[in-house]
Enzyme design. Structure first.
Site, PDB file in Angstrom:
ATOM      1  N   TYR A  70      -2.347  -1.339  10.342  1.00  0.00           N
ATOM      2  CA  TYR A  70      -2.273  -1.361   9.076  1.00  0.00           C
ATOM      3  C   TYR A  70      -0.949  -0.923   8.691  1.00  0.00           C
ATOM      4  CZ  TYR A  70      -4.038  -1.190   4.175  1.00  0.00           C
ATOM      5  OH  TYR A  70      -4.478  -1.381   2.843  1.00  0.00           O
ATOM      6  N   SER A  74       0.839  -1.241  -0.097  1.00  0.00           N
ATOM      7  CA  SER A  74      -0.105  -0.021  -0.095  1.00  0.00           C
ATOM      8  C   SER A  74       0.759   1.170   0.015  1.00  0.00           C
ATOM      9  CB  SER A  74      -0.741   0.060   1.238  1.00  0.00           C
ATOM     10  OG  SER A  74      -1.590   1.142   1.238  1.00  0.00           O
TER      11      SER A  74
END
Length: 287
Positions: A181, A168
């Site tokens: 995350y 990401s």
């Protein structure tokens, strides 16, 4: 448009969404394992790989979602096959079992570690049980999947294969309220490089880093972020999520799936330990 009129939903997959590559290893004798295959990017990647002729074993805890993924692949008349295996990625035995199920289908050559989740909260308030769950699914499970799959890839006739990890932009920088995350995605960079270091050149590791993708997970995140920051959903999308981007639209799951298709292909044989960063300008531009 008023925020109450803003409807958010993940786009439906269509047959024309997918990149198709003529590759010597893209056939039904070779198998790709895809985690998170019951929805979102995982589903799109599973369908995209099946459309390229591979046998795909999809791992997900959502059995009904896996059935839906299979129905989509069949509706598109994919030249490959899809086989769903209900899998709890927090269970080492389940991870080992899905890799063995893949080996029963043919030569395991590819793994796409895509399954993920999100929880929005600041560090002082972050529930540790949520932290543990996120790290188990998004970092520990990919490690275990690599541990189980690498011997199978190495045992093929030429040792060619790849493990692709869903990273990401949050593996490149940090924003607030997503600490677990972000920690997981940064950790995946290390795992990816470790796979490359041990893969002897033919077994590759790579990651895929994108900005915001309109998936069911993202729809929930928009709503959670709006509540956490006291913003409207429109403000979250336009100002928080896309505010720093130069490309002012979210990616689709199929566009991300195509990066995995390319990454697994022989055209990407020099992609080893590296990251495919398709972030619309988030990371390397600023005003």
């Amino acid at each position: 448009m008023a925020d109450s009129d803003m409807e958010l939903s993940a786009p439906e997959l269509s047959e024309g969404d997918f990149l198709r590559i003529d590759d010597p290893h893209f056939d039904t004798d070779n198998v790709a394992v895809v985690t998170g295959a019951a929805s979102g990017i995982g589903r799109a990647t599973a369908v995209g790989l099946a459309a390229n002729g591979l046998t795909v074993v999809g791992a997900d805890i959502d059995g009904e979602g896996l059935d839906d993924t299979n129905a989509i692949a069949e509706r598109f008349d994919a030249s490959g096959r899809f086989h769903g295996v209900e899998t709890d990625l927090t269970d080492d035995g389940d991870v080992a079992a899905v890799v063995e199920a893949a080996a029963d289908e043919g030569d395991v050559r590819f793994v796409a570690n895509i399954a993920g989740m999100q929880h929005i909260a600041g560090i002082p308030e972050f529930p540790m049980e949520k932290y543990d769950l996120l790290l188990d699914i998004m970092l520990r499970a990919p490690f275990k999947m690599a541990q189980e799959a690498m011997p199978h890839i190495e045992a093929t006739d030429d040792g060619v294969g790849a493990i692709g990890n869903m990273a990401s932009v949050h593996g490149h920088y940090a924003t607030k309220d997503k600490a677990a995350y972000i920690t997981a995605k940064h950790g995946l960079a290390g795992l990816t490089r470790s796979i490359a270091a041990e893969g002897e050149g033919t077994l590759r590791g790579f990651s895929v880093s994108v900005g915001y993708v309109l998936t069911p997970l993202m729809v929930n995140q928009i709503e959670d972020t709006a509540a956490e920051r006291g913003l409207s959903k429109r403000e979250v999308v336009e100002d928080v999520m896309l505010g720093q981007a130069r490309t002012k639209e979210m990616m689709t799951p199929a566009e991300v799936a195509n990066l995995f298709v390319f990454g697994f292909s022989s055209h990407a044989r020099h992609l080893n330990g590296g990251d495919l960063l398709f972030d619309g300008g988030y990371t390397h531009t600023y005003e």
